[in-house]
Structures are given as C-alpha cells and as structure tokens.
Design an enzyme around this catalytic site. Sequence first.
Site, PDB file in Angstrom:
ATOM      1  N   ASP A  66      -6.464  -4.463 -16.398  1.00  0.00           N
ATOM      2  CA  ASP A  66      -7.222  -3.794 -15.665  1.00  0.00           C
ATOM      3  C   ASP A  66      -7.253  -2.206 -15.859  1.00  0.00           C
ATOM      4  OD1 ASP A  66      -8.556  -2.702 -13.498  1.00  0.00           O
ATOM      5  OD2 ASP A  66      -7.952  -3.996 -12.089  1.00  0.00           O
ATOM      6  N   VAL A  67      -8.319  -1.636 -16.518  1.00  0.00           N
ATOM      7  CA  VAL A  67      -8.270  -0.047 -16.447  1.00  0.00           C
ATOM      8  C   VAL A  67      -7.824   0.744 -15.227  1.00  0.00           C
ATOM      9  CG1 VAL A  67      -9.798  -0.304 -18.362  1.00  0.00           C
ATOM     10  CG2 VAL A  67     -10.695   0.120 -16.399  1.00  0.00           C
ATOM     11  N   ASN A  93     -15.084   2.342 -22.705  1.00  0.00           N
ATOM     12  CA  ASN A  93     -16.315   1.757 -22.540  1.00  0.00           C
ATOM     13  C   ASN A  93     -16.395   0.785 -21.269  1.00  0.00           C
ATOM     14  OD1 ASN A  93     -18.972   0.102 -23.426  1.00  0.00           O
ATOM     15  ND2 ASN A  93     -17.298  -1.558 -23.511  1.00  0.00           N
ATOM     16  N   TYR A 157     -23.400   3.024  -9.674  1.00  0.00           N
ATOM     17  CA  TYR A 157     -23.295   3.236 -10.893  1.00  0.00           C
ATOM     18  C   TYR A 157     -23.820   4.618 -11.404  1.00  0.00           C
ATOM     19  CZ  TYR A 157     -24.249   1.840 -15.881  1.00  0.00           C
ATOM     20  OH  TYR A 157     -24.107   1.583 -17.034  1.00  0.00           O
ATOM     21  N   LYS A 161     -21.461   7.238 -13.857  1.00  0.00           N
ATOM     22  CA  LYS A 161     -21.710   7.664 -14.939  1.00  0.00           C
ATOM     23  C   LYS A 161     -21.994   9.118 -15.062  1.00  0.00           C
ATOM     24  CE  LYS A 161     -21.363   3.993 -17.149  1.00  0.00           C
ATOM     25  NZ  LYS A 161     -20.257   3.573 -18.145  1.00  0.00           N
ATOM     26  N   THR A 192     -27.409  -6.346 -22.891  1.00  0.00           N
ATOM     27  CA  THR A 192     -26.065  -6.696 -22.840  1.00  0.00           C
ATOM     28  C   THR A 192     -25.930  -7.894 -21.745  1.00  0.00           C
ATOM     29  OG1 THR A 192     -25.590  -5.099 -21.115  1.00  0.00           O
ATOM     30  CG2 THR A 192     -25.200  -4.450 -23.298  1.00  0.00           C
TER      31      THR A 192
END
Length: 312
Positions: A66-67, A93, A157, A161, A192
């Site tokens: 888990d980042v 990413n 989001y 970003k 995606t």
Amino acid sequence: MTGASPLRGRTAVVTGAARGVGEQVALALARRGARVALVGHEEAGLARVAARCRAAGGTAHPWPADVTDEERMRAVAREVGRRLGPASVVVANAGIAAGGPFDRTDPATWRRIVEVNLLGSAVTARVFLPALRSTRGHYLQVSSLAAIAPSPMMTAYGASKAGVEAFAYALRAEVAHLGVTVGVARLAWTDTDMIRAAEEHPVMRELRHHMAWPASRVRSLDGVGERLARGIERRRPAVNLPPWLRAVRAAAPLLPGLVARHARHVLPRLDDADLAPTGLLGPGGAADRARTELEPRTGLESHSGPEPRTGA
C-alpha cells in the site's frame, strides 16, 4: 527502438502496476531491458504483469504494498535495492478516484483518494529518493487533465492531482543540483478500467460527453506506456498525452470559468438518483477498499519478490 536503451540494466519501480497505465509503462520499461519492480495492492494482477514482462524478454518482480503505508514502502525500497539494485527510475502512478457531489461523498472515501494519490506519491518519492540520489535517476509523477481543469463531481481527484503536480515541481527544484530529474506525465481520459467504470455512472458519463472536443474523447491505452518510457529515457520534464494538453496547460487560468459554465448547463438535467456518489471506481478502487478493510500486515518476508541477485 534502435540501439541500446539507457534503461538497460537499470532498476525501475512502478506503483499501481497491476493494470492500466502502470501495466503499460512496466511492459515498456521491461522491453528496454530494465529490471522492473511492480508495486501495488493486487497480488494476482502484479504476478500477471510480471509474467507478461518476462514473456516480452524483460525482468519484473512483484512487491505487494500500500503506497500510503510508509513503513511497508520503506521495506519495499530496501528489498528492491538488495535484490534488483538501486532504483534509477521511479514512476509514481498509483491512484484511485470516485465521483459524486462533494457534500454527499463519504468523507472517508474523499480522504482516501487524497491519501493514495497525493500522500502515496510523496511516500513513494521519500523512500526511493536515496536510491535516486545514488543513481542520479529520474522520478516520474503521473498526473491528469484534472490537475489543470478540475471537474465537478470529482473534487478529491482534482485536488489530489493538482497537489501531485505542485509536489513534483517543488521536488524538481529541490533535487536538481543532486543530478536527480523529476518529470510530470499528464494524461487526458484514457481507456483504463477506472474510466470504463466511471462511464457506468450517469453523472460521470454526462459530464464527459458534454465536454468540448477533444477533451471529451477517451484515448486508447495503446502506446501510452511507450510514450512514457521514451519520456523517461530522455528525462523530459513533462509528457502530455495527448499532445494537445500542452496547449491546455497554457490556457489553465481560463479553465475554471469554462468548466463552471459547462457544469451549469449539464448538472440541472440530472435527477437526484443520477447524482448519487459512485464510491471508489473500478477494480483498482475495489482492491483498495478491500485492502483498507483488512488489518495492516507488517514486514515483507512472505511477499518479498525474487531471490537476491548475483553479480551486477
């Protein structure tokens, strides 16, 4: 490609590597002869991508993590360095998204998007920066059109970003004298699993369909990994996919007003059911949701990838 890539024999780390853009860039790096460390939630997906990289003649190994878990990511960085060599390339990413009105979105979901997309990128950079210093390497931050043209119904989001772009620019200035370069990859709508899942929700579908062309177009995933890998090879400070995003970036001060005008026409057409929050989108969102519902695991000994390498 003609001639040997400067990435041949180098170690590259890709987060969010189990699918989508992460999978494609991992394959492109492996084809260039890099030893690729695949980091992400989905163990089966990481194993599948590792097999694809090996079938393409490259080298790749999975590291489930888990980042946002800094302790675990530090352990991953140690294991990657010991088994594959110090990282020369890091591609941040990993990302998740959800749609819906801000005041109806579960606060925990909103917070989690920012944690994964922004804080997870910072954790990734922090734990691999010592290796990048030693190799005079390259860090690539994957961003989005949403960083410069934030969309309604995707507040977390867009905020995350925009945050990762600002983070990357600041980090670039901070480490340039060390020989470390930092790039930003900015992508528009790309085909995606996450984008396909968004299309299942009326509010997300309507917002995209009413965007001005070419912003409304969903770009094929084909070639995205190759373009990003070429940007890494050349240490480009920015990679815009598609290229027209460069012009959009120049027009950034005008975009909030244009987006607001667009939303005023679209949102009143939608009924209350259409405006329901989507929850985390796609298989990646489901994997993150499942992961955070489990007790955190410690250590990496049962997930530590390949045996120690021999030789250089």
